[in-house]
Design a protein around this motif. Sequence first.
Motif, PDB file in Angstrom:
ATOM      1  N   ARG A 105       0.873  -1.170   0.000  1.00 38.19           N
ATOM      2  CA  ARG A 105       0.000   0.000   0.000  1.00 38.19           C
ATOM      3  C   ARG A 105       0.911   1.221   0.000  1.00 38.19           C
ATOM      4  O   ARG A 105       1.570   1.497   0.992  1.00 38.19           O
ATOM      5  CB  ARG A 105      -0.896   0.016   1.225  1.00 38.19           C
ATOM      6  N   TYR A 111      -1.737  -1.495  -3.984  1.00 40.04           N
ATOM      7  CA  TYR A 111      -2.836  -0.546  -3.825  1.00 40.04           C
ATOM      8  C   TYR A 111      -2.308   0.803  -3.382  1.00 40.04           C
ATOM      9  O   TYR A 111      -1.270   0.898  -2.729  1.00 40.04           O
ATOM     10  CB  TYR A 111      -3.832  -1.031  -2.755  1.00 40.04           C
ATOM     11  N   THR A 166      -2.813   3.694  -0.772  1.00 45.94           N
ATOM     12  CA  THR A 166      -3.372   3.766   0.581  1.00 45.94           C
ATOM     13  C   THR A 166      -4.734   4.460   0.508  1.00 45.94           C
ATOM     14  O   THR A 166      -4.864   5.524  -0.109  1.00 45.94           O
ATOM     15  CB  THR A 166      -2.424   4.538   1.519  1.00 45.94           C
ATOM     16  N   GLU A 167      -5.705   3.847   1.128  1.00 45.57           N
ATOM     17  CA  GLU A 167      -7.082   4.339   1.065  1.00 45.57           C
ATOM     18  C   GLU A 167      -7.171   5.804   1.493  1.00 45.57           C
ATOM     19  O   GLU A 167      -6.619   6.204   2.516  1.00 45.57           O
ATOM     20  CB  GLU A 167      -7.980   3.476   1.950  1.00 45.57           C
ATOM     21  N   GLY A 168      -7.865   6.591   0.667  1.00 46.45           N
ATOM     22  CA  GLY A 168      -8.111   7.992   0.997  1.00 46.45           C
ATOM     23  C   GLY A 168      -6.973   8.933   0.661  1.00 46.45           C
ATOM     24  O   GLY A 168      -7.034  10.114   1.015  1.00 46.45           O
ATOM     25  N   GLU A 174      -8.030   6.689  -6.718  1.00 43.93           N
ATOM     26  CA  GLU A 174      -7.352   5.469  -6.250  1.00 43.93           C
ATOM     27  C   GLU A 174      -7.990   4.183  -6.770  1.00 43.93           C
ATOM     28  O   GLU A 174      -7.279   3.234  -7.096  1.00 43.93           O
ATOM     29  CB  GLU A 174      -7.239   5.442  -4.729  1.00 43.93           C
ATOM     30  N   GLU A 175      -9.307   4.113  -6.868  1.00 45.22           N
ATOM     31  CA  GLU A 175      -9.957   2.878  -7.337  1.00 45.22           C
ATOM     32  C   GLU A 175      -9.547   2.545  -8.766  1.00 45.22           C
ATOM     33  O   GLU A 175      -9.229   1.391  -9.072  1.00 45.22           O
ATOM     34  CB  GLU A 175     -11.477   2.997  -7.233  1.00 45.22           C
ATOM     35  N   ASN A 200      -5.854   1.496  -8.779  1.00 49.21           N
ATOM     36  CA  ASN A 200      -5.701   0.151  -8.203  1.00 49.21           C
ATOM     37  C   ASN A 200      -6.056  -0.922  -9.225  1.00 49.21           C
ATOM     38  O   ASN A 200      -5.381  -1.956  -9.324  1.00 49.21           O
ATOM     39  CB  ASN A 200      -6.559  -0.002  -6.946  1.00 49.21           C
TER      40      ASN A 200
END
Length: 161
Positions: A83, A118, A120-122, A127-128, A131
């Motif tokens: 990530r 991925y 890192t979320e947020g 990001e989607e 990814n």
Amino acid sequence: MSLVLGLLSHTLSRVLWYSGLRRGCHAPRSHAMEQDKALEIYDIIRTIRDPEKPNTLEELEVVTENCVEVQEIGEDEYLVIIRFTPTVPHCSLATLIGLCLRIKLQRCLPFRHKLEIYITEGTHSTEEDINKQINDKERVAAAMENPNLREIVEQCVTEPD
């Protein structure tokens, strides 16, 4: 007496459960091995150069030791999850950084693995989508067929002298 034995049994089962010993005799050894592999992987990716700047991903804190997760999924086979965190939420080179991570690890990992990368979320506005791109083998292969893109990736993943 049965109350004491019951308490002792309960306490012992909790200690074993929290220590990981209850899952099997190899669990603590396996966890230590996963941590060693995570550090080995971090050592490989930390020297990747940023496509825009003269810094490494480690220096820019795009990757850290905590961004690498390793899970054993079979005998001598591991799931590697990376990530990474782009420097800004609208970073236009996030896909390229993900591609560099994938290429370097595919070349350098000395063990069988499944690789998932991925953002890192947020931490990125798209990001989607990114990814999906960096985890799609066909898109990665197509990207590496582009000579200009391949040259940039090579510059980023080549170890400095």
